[in-house]
Design an enzyme around this catalytic site. Structure first.
Site, PDB file in Angstrom:
ATOM      1  N   CYS A   1       0.823  -1.209   0.000  1.00  0.00           N
ATOM      2  CA  CYS A   1       0.000   0.000   0.000  1.00  0.00           C
ATOM      3  C   CYS A   1       0.860   1.263   0.000  1.00  0.00           C
ATOM      4  O   CYS A   1       1.363   1.677   1.054  1.00  0.00           O
ATOM      5  CB  CYS A   1      -0.924  -0.023   1.214  1.00  0.00           C
ATOM      6  SG  CYS A   1      -1.908   1.480   1.350  1.00  0.00           S
TER       7      CYS A   1
ATOM      8  N   CYS B   1      -0.412   4.077   2.182  1.00  0.00           N
ATOM      9  CA  CYS B   1      -0.205   3.911   3.626  1.00  0.00           C
ATOM     10  C   CYS B   1       1.257   4.140   4.001  1.00  0.00           C
ATOM     11  O   CYS B   1       1.546   4.731   5.034  1.00  0.00           O
ATOM     12  CB  CYS B   1      -0.567   2.495   4.078  1.00  0.00           C
ATOM     13  SG  CYS B   1      -2.018   1.809   3.317  1.00  0.00           S
ATOM     14  N   ASP B   2       2.180   3.630   3.186  1.00  0.00           N
ATOM     15  CA  ASP B   2       3.571   3.531   3.629  1.00  0.00           C
ATOM     16  C   ASP B   2       4.575   4.383   2.856  1.00  0.00           C
ATOM     17  O   ASP B   2       5.745   4.441   3.232  1.00  0.00           O
ATOM     18  CB  ASP B   2       4.019   2.052   3.565  1.00  0.00           C
ATOM     19  CG  ASP B   2       3.159   1.173   4.461  1.00  0.00           C
ATOM     20  OD1 ASP B   2       2.701   1.672   5.494  1.00  0.00           O
ATOM     21  OD2 ASP B   2       2.938  -0.007   4.121  1.00  0.00           O
TER      22      ASP B   2
END
Ligand code: NAP
Length: 307
Positions: free
Chosen positions: A131, A134-135
């Site tokens: 992701c 997200c990261d």
């Protein structure tokens, strides 16, 4: 006893909840292990009709949820661990508690596919991710690698150039599955380097528990080499979330629900919506449309049964 129980809170499940709520059926939505579905993991959605400037994925899915709640839909956190579609009313077990329902809409979507390398699994969260949204932030100024040749890989690679000092896109073939517009955008991004006909054989360093490099191989020349990398993003598609329905709901060989026309599954009263059935279009708008179809079918099914 619920009239309509919806499994999944992505674009399909939430849209089904808007329609079932508005039909006064007081649907119960089970959030699932990835609440909000894939839209909650994405950035700008540019192709959902009605938003000429685009809309943030999480905002879009949250907006549909609020809309459903305005019509009386209820949401519960939790995941479905078992189901009983063999007798009526149907039974759905949410984290150990059985809930009865007259109709069920399965909108459990699909989850990220991994390469399946032991080293990849060991380094998830320590340099390996599925992701970018997200990261990506963790890899500011670092070397990033993205694997995949579809729209997701292009989108992630482009997005990650905001953070990384360079992004290498690794794809196993010469041709890309990605749409032309997404591929062109990535090709024109000076921070993205393409490595085609290339596979990842191993990730290092599992001995320290932190990603340091990837072992790559060119499938045409056979050459193998090692490249230093700090962030490794896998964007190679998804697997439908149907394990829990195995043996009850008919699926194809890859686990996608087999449609019996409209939103119908092999079990009357159990309907499908979104990516859990759709291996072709897989868009936010088609998932929303499928959620609408499933809710209308559930409503008609209940009406025909006199509820
Ligand atoms: P996808 O289109 O199925 O592409 C998956 C890619 O991963 C393919 O290029 C495939 O290679 C590669 N792959 C699969 N398994 C692999 C493995 N074990 N090792 C190495 N490579 C592997 O999946 P997606 O990119 O997630 O897209 C899914 C759907 O969502 C599509 O309909 C797409 O249009 C849509 N989407 C749209 C947007 C947007 O419009 N903004 C953004 C993201 C996704 P091969 O080509 O060799 O099979």
């Amino acid at each position: 006893m619920r009239n309509v129980l919806i499994i999944g809170s992505g674009c399909a499940g939430n849209t089904a909840a808007v329609y079932a709520g508005r039909a006064n059926l007081k649907p119960l939505v089970i959030g699932g292990h990835e609440p909000g579905g894939q839209l909650s993991l994405t950035t700008l959605v540019e192709n959902f009709p009605g938003f000429p400037e685009g809309i943030n994925g999480p905002n879009l899915v949250e907006g549909i949820k609020k809309q459903a709640e305005n019509f009386g839909a209820e949401y519960v956190h939790g995941s479905v661990v078992d189901t009983n579609f063999g007798t009526r009313p149907f039974g759905v077990n949410v984290d150990g508690e059985w809930i009865e329902a007259r109709t069920v809409i399965i909108a459990s979507g699909a989850s990220a596919r991994w390469l399946g390398l032991p080293s990849e699994q060991q380094l998830i969260g320590h340099g390996v991710s599925s992701c970018a949204t997200c990261d990506g932030f963790f890899y500011r100024g670092k070397r990033i690698m993205v694997v995949g040749g579809g729209d997701s890989a292009m989108e992630e690679a482009n997005f990650l150039t905001r953070f990384g000092r360079e992004v290498t896109l690794v794809h196993r073939r010469e041709e890309f599955r990605a749409s032309k517009i997404m591929l062109d955008r990535a090709r024109h991004n000076p921070k993205i380097r393409f490595l085609t006909n290339t596979v990842v054989n191993e990730l290092r360093d599992t001995s320290t528990g932190l990603l340091t490099s990837a072992m790559l191989q060119n499938l045409v020349t056979g050459k193998s080499w090692e490249e230093e990398v700090d962030g490794f993003f896998v964007a190679i598609g998804h697997i439908p979330n149907t394990k829990v329905f195995k043996g009850q709901i008919e699926t194809d060989s890859e686990g996608y629900i087999l449609s019996k026309g409209g939103a119908r599954t092999n079990i009357p009263g159990v309907f499908h919506a979104g990516d859990v059935q759709d291996r072709v279009y897989r868009q936010a708008i088609t998932a929303a449309g499928a959620g609408c179809m499933a809710a209308i079918e559930a409503e008609r099914f209940l009406e025909a049964e006199g509820h």
